[in-house]
Structure formats: structure tokens, C-alpha cells
Scaffold this motif. Sequence first.
Motif, PDB file in Angstrom:
ATOM      1  N   ALA A  64       0.854  -1.187   0.000  1.00 40.07           N
ATOM      2  CA  ALA A  64       0.000   0.000   0.000  1.00 40.07           C
ATOM      3  C   ALA A  64       0.889   1.235   0.000  1.00 40.07           C
ATOM      4  CB  ALA A  64      -0.907  -0.001   1.222  1.00 40.07           C
ATOM      5  N   GLY A  65       0.563   2.195  -0.823  1.00 39.00           N
ATOM      6  CA  GLY A  65       1.347   3.412  -0.912  1.00 39.00           C
ATOM      7  C   GLY A  65       2.406   3.370  -1.992  1.00 39.00           C
ATOM      8  N   GLY A  66       2.555   2.211  -2.648  1.00 41.58           N
ATOM      9  CA  GLY A  66       3.456   2.112  -3.799  1.00 41.58           C
ATOM     10  C   GLY A  66       4.831   1.617  -3.427  1.00 41.58           C
ATOM     11  N   PRO A  67       5.692   1.484  -4.357  1.00 42.28           N
ATOM     12  CA  PRO A  67       5.507   1.828  -5.767  1.00 42.28           C
ATOM     13  C   PRO A  67       4.569   0.826  -6.455  1.00 42.28           C
ATOM     14  CG  PRO A  67       7.620   0.748  -5.496  1.00 42.28           C
ATOM     15  CD  PRO A  67       7.029   0.916  -4.113  1.00 42.28           C
ATOM     16  N   TYR A  68       3.812   1.325  -7.417  1.00 44.98           N
ATOM     17  CA  TYR A  68       2.809   0.514  -8.086  1.00 44.98           C
ATOM     18  C   TYR A  68       3.286   0.059  -9.460  1.00 44.98           C
ATOM     19  CZ  TYR A  68      -0.246   2.245  -4.426  1.00 44.98           C
ATOM     20  OH  TYR A  68      -0.803   2.546  -3.214  1.00 44.98           O
ATOM     21  N   GLU A  69       4.282  -0.764  -9.489  1.00 45.06           N
ATOM     22  CA  GLU A  69       4.786  -1.322 -10.741  1.00 45.06           C
ATOM     23  C   GLU A  69       4.682  -2.840 -10.673  1.00 45.06           C
ATOM     24  OE1 GLU A  69       8.646   0.113 -11.753  1.00 45.06           O
ATOM     25  OE2 GLU A  69       8.090   2.203 -11.420  1.00 45.06           O
ATOM     26  N   LEU A  70       4.112  -3.406 -11.719  1.00 45.84           N
ATOM     27  CA  LEU A  70       4.006  -4.867 -11.760  1.00 45.84           C
ATOM     28  C   LEU A  70       5.385  -5.463 -12.009  1.00 45.84           C
ATOM     29  CD1 LEU A  70       0.731  -5.254 -13.825  1.00 45.84           C
ATOM     30  CD2 LEU A  70       1.049  -5.647 -11.390  1.00 45.84           C
ATOM     31  N   PRO A  71       5.599  -6.687 -11.586  1.00 49.02           N
ATOM     32  CA  PRO A  71       6.894  -7.335 -11.805  1.00 49.02           C
ATOM     33  C   PRO A  71       7.260  -7.344 -13.290  1.00 49.02           C
ATOM     34  CG  PRO A  71       5.506  -8.668 -10.380  1.00 49.02           C
ATOM     35  CD  PRO A  71       4.661  -7.546 -10.887  1.00 49.02           C
ATOM     36  N   LYS A  72       8.523  -7.137 -13.593  1.00 47.87           N
ATOM     37  CA  LYS A  72       8.974  -7.056 -14.979  1.00 47.87           C
ATOM     38  C   LYS A  72       8.767  -8.358 -15.747  1.00 47.87           C
ATOM     39  CE  LYS A  72      12.340  -3.410 -14.150  1.00 47.87           C
ATOM     40  NZ  LYS A  72      11.488  -2.330 -14.499  1.00 47.87           N
ATOM     41  N   GLY A  73       8.793  -9.493 -15.110  1.00 47.21           N
ATOM     42  CA  GLY A  73       8.646 -10.777 -15.776  1.00 47.21           C
ATOM     43  C   GLY A  73       7.201 -11.201 -16.014  1.00 47.21           C
TER      44      GLY A  73
END
Length: 119
Positions: A64-73
Motif C-alpha cells: 500500500a502506498g506504492g511503488p505501483y509497478e508490476l513485476p517485470k517478468g
Amino acid sequence: FTQENIEKMKAFDPELARKAQIAYDHKLPVNFQQLEIIEDSLPRLLEERKQLEAARAAAAKLPAGGPYELPKGLDISAARPVPGQKDLQGTIMELAELQNPGSQAAILEGPAKEIASKI
């Protein structure tokens, strides 16, 4: 679709009801255009569902609160439509292009027309 909807469909269009049953049995949320080509797109739709389930699970693990990036794979190659895709799968034009090849290129102008003719 519900099983009750499918049973009622059989009286009017047995072939459509059969295709709706395929979508229902595999728990696939499809629209009527996708239903028309369900047998051809079933392997991709099943893979898409699997990939989206994995993406949802990965998103649920984000703090919660980020960072909101999906896994690169993370693989979402079967998901359609997606930004930047180079084909018509899953788009509003997919069925039109299958039934009338060249229909998309015929309505476009400029550079988009040249790109569409190569799809």
C-alpha cells in the motif's frame, strides 16, 4: 451467460447456444462478437484468463502506498485488447476483419491505412 439464458437460446439459435455453452463451461466473460469466434479464440482466451489471474495476484501483493509497478517478468502476451498491440484480436474490428478481410484498411486514411494493411 447463465445456464437458463443458454437453454432459452436453444429455441432460437442452437449454434449460438452451443457456443455460449462453451463460454459458460470455461467461465469466460465474452460478448456476442467474441462468441461468434469462440472456438478459434478459446486457447488464447484460456491463456489470457490464466495470465490475468497471475497479474491480479501480483498486483494484490504490491505494498500500500506504492511503488505501483508490476513485476517485470509478468506475461500478459495473451491479453487483448492492450495498448500498443499489433493485431486485431479482442478488438471491435476482429470479427469484421475475419468476415470481410480488408475492411479496417478500407475505412482508414493516411499512415494508419498503410499500417493496417500489414496487420
